[in-house]
Design a protein around this motif. Structure first.
Motif, short mmCIF file in Angstrom:
data_model
loop_
_atom_site.label_atom_id
_atom_site.label_comp_id
_atom_site.label_asym_id
_atom_site.label_seq_id
_atom_site.Cartn_x
_atom_site.Cartn_y
_atom_site.Cartn_z
N LEU A 283 0.84 -1.21 0.00
CA LEU A 283 0.00 0.00 0.00
C LEU A 283 0.87 1.26 0.00
O LEU A 283 0.58 2.24 -0.70
N VAL A 284 1.93 1.23 0.80
CA VAL A 284 2.83 2.38 0.87
C VAL A 284 3.45 2.66 -0.50
O VAL A 284 3.46 3.80 -0.98
N LEU A 285 3.95 1.62 -1.14
CA LEU A 285 4.59 1.79 -2.45
C LEU A 285 3.59 2.20 -3.51
O LEU A 285 3.89 3.02 -4.39
N ALA A 286 2.36 1.64 -3.43
CA ALA A 286 1.33 2.02 -4.40
C ALA A 286 0.93 3.48 -4.26
O ALA A 286 0.51 4.12 -5.24
N ALA A 287 1.09 4.02 -3.06
CA ALA A 287 0.78 5.44 -2.82
C ALA A 287 1.95 6.35 -3.19
O ALA A 287 1.87 7.57 -2.99
N GLY A 288 3.03 5.77 -3.72
CA GLY A 288 4.18 6.57 -4.13
C GLY A 288 5.07 7.00 -2.99
O GLY A 288 5.85 7.95 -3.14
N ARG A 289 5.01 6.30 -1.87
CA ARG A 289 5.84 6.63 -0.72
C ARG A 289 6.97 5.60 -0.60
O ARG A 289 6.91 4.50 -1.15
N GLN A 290 7.97 5.94 0.16
CA GLN A 290 9.07 5.04 0.44
C GLN A 290 8.90 4.43 1.83
O GLN A 290 8.39 5.08 2.75
N VAL A 291 9.34 3.19 1.97
CA VAL A 291 9.25 2.49 3.26
C VAL A 291 10.55 2.69 4.02
O VAL A 291 11.64 2.47 3.49
N LEU A 292 10.44 3.11 5.27
CA LEU A 292 11.57 3.18 6.18
C LEU A 292 11.39 2.04 7.18
O LEU A 292 10.47 2.06 8.00
N TRP A 293 12.24 1.03 7.10
CA TRP A 293 12.09 -0.15 7.93
C TRP A 293 12.70 0.05 9.32
O TRP A 293 13.72 0.72 9.45
N ARG A 294 12.06 -0.57 10.31
CA ARG A 294 12.64 -0.66 11.64
C ARG A 294 12.42 -2.09 12.14
O ARG A 294 11.42 -2.73 11.76
N PRO A 295 13.31 -2.62 12.95
CA PRO A 295 13.12 -3.99 13.45
C PRO A 295 11.81 -4.10 14.25
O PRO A 295 11.51 -3.25 15.09
N ALA A 296 11.04 -5.11 13.94
CA ALA A 296 9.77 -5.30 14.63
C ALA A 296 10.00 -5.65 16.10
O ALA A 296 10.75 -6.59 16.39
N PRO A 297 9.39 -4.94 17.03
CA PRO A 297 9.52 -5.32 18.45
C PRO A 297 8.77 -6.61 18.72
O PRO A 297 7.95 -7.06 17.91
N ASP A 298 9.03 -7.19 19.87
CA ASP A 298 8.38 -8.45 20.22
C ASP A 298 6.86 -8.31 20.27
O ASP A 298 6.13 -9.30 20.04
#
Length: 233
Positions: free
Chosen positions: A178-193
């Motif tokens: 959805l983020v990419l389809a909206a023309g945005r970039q994804v900034l990843w962070r490690p998923a917490p528990d």
């Protein structure tokens, strides 16, 4: 027309079916308890207006984490909102009403979920990244599809209606799509528990009721639908 609970019920028109879309999604425990209190008001409105069927909007959050969750899956909400909606559902099933009552467990609606504010701001969107290097997966439904489903459900008077019904597009959607389809970039962070990888719904019951409705689970089509609705506002 505009109506509030402080207004007279006599201002409302007669109807065959009522969908109770109101409720609280956040706030204090007292705020969220309004979801249960509104069950009684919904029944009074439905009776006054002559409705034969009343739909209460619930949420996929009553399930907790899981994939392809059917309406019969265990209910294990892990947040205050899901717990409040489960309390609402219990009020629906424990009450005595002359109206035929049903619970609609609604998936994330594109443009009205936790991802929506970040998409609206523009720029990068931060998502949790799990061990498979992907982000969260959720069941979604576009607003146009949701409106069509609610309209179609109102036209199924002659069909047996399940007491509980999942409302979602058939395939789960990755949030990064959805983020990419909206023309945005994804900034990843490690998923917490505490992060939830997937909450997706089985919609076999819904598809059996509406066998000819074409739902979209495509992220690009969902974002395009949202853009069209934004332009029309």
């Amino acid at each position: 027309m505009r109506w509030t609970p402080d207004d007279s019920l006599d201002r409302l028109p007669a109807c065959d079916m009522m969908i109770a879309l109101w409720g609280k999604t956040a706030g204090t425990s007292d705020d969220l308890a309004m979801n249960t209190a509104l069950v009684g008001l919904s029944r009074r409105v439905a009776r006054h207006c002559g409705a034969r069927r009343l739909f209460h909007i619930s949420t996929a959050a009553v399930y907790g984490p899981g994939a392809k969750l059917t309406e019969d899956a265990p209910l294990r909400p892990i947040g205050p909102y899901g717990e409040a909606k489960l309390d609402m559902e219990r009020a629906v099933t424990s009450g005595d009403s002359a109206v035929s009552e049903h619970v609609l467990r609604l998936a994330n609606v594109v443009g009205a979920d936790s991802l929506a504010p970040a998409l609206a701001k523009g720029g990068e969107v931060t998502l949790d990244q799990f061990a498979d290097e992907r982000g969260p997966i959720r069941s979604y439904i576009g607003a146009t599809d949701l409106l069509a489903v609610l309209k179609r459900l109102s036209d199924t008077e002659t069909k047996p209606m399940p007491r509980v019904l999942n409302i979602a597009a058939p395939g789960p959607v990755a949030m990064e799509d959805l983020v990419l389809a909206a023309g945005r970039q994804v900034l990843w962070r490690p998923a917490p528990d505490s992060a939830i990888k997937e909450v997706s719904l089985d919609v076999g019951r819904l598809q059996a009721l509406l066998p000819d409705h074409r739902f979209t689970s495509d992220a690009g089509e969902m974002i395009a639908d949202l853009d069209r609705l934004e332009i029309r506002r």
